[in-house]
Design an enzyme around this catalytic site. Structure first.
Site, PDB file in Angstrom:
ATOM      1  N   ASP A  60      -9.960  10.377  34.570  1.00  0.00           N
ATOM      2  CA  ASP A  60     -10.392  11.330  35.588  1.00  0.00           C
ATOM      3  C   ASP A  60     -10.953  10.566  36.797  1.00  0.00           C
ATOM      4  O   ASP A  60     -11.965   9.861  36.671  1.00  0.00           O
ATOM      5  CB  ASP A  60     -11.470  12.242  34.982  1.00  0.00           C
ATOM      6  CG  ASP A  60     -11.818  13.426  35.868  1.00  0.00           C
ATOM      7  OD1 ASP A  60     -11.675  13.299  37.101  1.00  0.00           O
ATOM      8  OD2 ASP A  60     -12.246  14.457  35.328  1.00  0.00           O
ATOM      9  N   SER A 100     -14.594  22.002  35.877  1.00  0.00           N
ATOM     10  CA  SER A 100     -15.008  21.165  37.001  1.00  0.00           C
ATOM     11  C   SER A 100     -16.291  21.709  37.645  1.00  0.00           C
ATOM     12  O   SER A 100     -17.330  21.712  36.988  1.00  0.00           O
ATOM     13  CB  SER A 100     -13.829  21.054  37.972  1.00  0.00           C
ATOM     14  OG  SER A 100     -14.020  20.032  38.902  1.00  0.00           O
ATOM     15  N   HIS A 120      -8.077  14.574  35.838  1.00  0.00           N
ATOM     16  CA  HIS A 120      -8.971  15.715  36.050  1.00  0.00           C
ATOM     17  C   HIS A 120      -8.295  17.039  35.658  1.00  0.00           C
ATOM     18  O   HIS A 120      -8.970  17.990  35.280  1.00  0.00           O
ATOM     19  CB  HIS A 120      -9.396  15.746  37.524  1.00  0.00           C
ATOM     20  CG  HIS A 120     -10.594  16.595  37.774  1.00  0.00           C
ATOM     21  ND1 HIS A 120     -11.843  16.297  37.257  1.00  0.00           N
ATOM     22  CD2 HIS A 120     -10.756  17.747  38.487  1.00  0.00           C
ATOM     23  CE1 HIS A 120     -12.712  17.229  37.650  1.00  0.00           C
ATOM     24  NE2 HIS A 120     -12.077  18.124  38.389  1.00  0.00           N
TER      25      HIS A 120
HETATM   26  C1  MLT Z   1     -18.283  19.241  41.734  1.00  0.00           C
HETATM   27  O1  MLT Z   1     -18.348  19.212  42.954  1.00  0.00           O
HETATM   28  O2  MLT Z   1     -18.859  20.071  41.020  1.00  0.00           O
HETATM   29  C2  MLT Z   1     -17.431  18.209  41.098  1.00  0.00           C
HETATM   30  O3  MLT Z   1     -17.279  17.139  41.946  1.00  0.00           O
HETATM   31  C3  MLT Z   1     -16.118  18.725  40.675  1.00  0.00           C
HETATM   32  C4  MLT Z   1     -15.398  19.411  41.780  1.00  0.00           C
HETATM   33  O4  MLT Z   1     -14.637  18.767  42.508  1.00  0.00           O
HETATM   34  O5  MLT Z   1     -15.539  20.611  41.915  1.00  0.00           O
END
Ligand code: MLT
Length: 204
Positions: free
Chosen positions: A153, A103, A184
């Site tokens: 996701d 992520s 996700h």
């Molecule tokens: C991010 O902020 O890099 C993406 O939205 C994934 C997350 O929730 O960390």
């Protein structure tokens, strides 16, 4: 700029892993996953040094999926410098390293590939999205990338994940993009696919 980090040295020829966690986790979060995917690899794990309401991240965002571009670029350069300076102190060569990012960690990993293509050897990008559109196609020839996405996701639309894969393709990376009928969160399929990909990598 320094980072909290954790490392675990293993003798042998397997590429070391660079662990980059998701929002709200820390440098210990991905260790069991890394040991499952690549049991013979040394580990260099870095905590994101941005706090979003107490949750660790690698760069700022203004909303879900809306990134603070200036902060992202600056922190990517800082992280690249930190890895280049610190990993060798633990006997690890960044140029051999495979990033394992989930992520937010997958997103900073892509930003590292786009801005410092020479730094790492490849990456396992779990639920990654486009961190920013590079102004020039980065030279990613010989980089080994596994991108694993969830079709359902809610955070990363499939178009975005496909766009990310297309940037790596344009840069001539050796990329495999696999999608699973999930969201996700990671599943056993992710682990099995990543394990097999890593095994193929070390047996090449
Ligand atoms: C991010 O902020 O890099 C993406 O939205 C994934 C997350 O929730 O960390």
């Amino acid at each position: 700029m320094t980072h909290h980090h954790h490392y675990h040295v293993i003798e042998g020829n397997n590429p070391p892993l660079l662990l980059l966690h998701g929002t709200g986790a820390d440098e210990f979060d991905l260790i069991p996953l890394a040991q499952d995917i690549a049991p013979g690899s040394a580990i260099f794990s870095v905590r994101g040094n941005v706090s979003e309401n107490g949750q660790n991240r690698y760069f700022k965002r203004t909303a879900e999926g809306v990134f603070d571009h200036e902060d992202l670029i600056r922190r990517t350069h800082e992280l690249a410098k930190f890895i280049a300076e610190t990993a060798p102190q633990h006997g690890m060569d960044p140029a051999q390293m495979i990033a394992l990012g989930f992520s937010n960690g997958a997103n900073i990993a892509s930003s590292l590939f786009f801005l410092h293509p020479e730094l790492l050897a490849g990456g396992i990008l779990l639920r990654g999205m486009v961190p920013f559109m590079p102004t020039q196609t980065p030279d990613l020839a010989s980089k080994k990338i596994l991108l694993l996405s969830g079709i359902m996701d809610p955070i990363i639309p499939m178009d975005n994940a496909r766009k990310l894969a297309s940037i790596y393709q344009a840069g001539q990376a050796d990329i495999i993009h696999t999608t699973f009928p999930t969201g996700h969160g990671l599943t056993q399929n992710d682990v099995l696919e990543a394990k097999q990909w890593f095994l193929n990598l070390v047996q090449e």
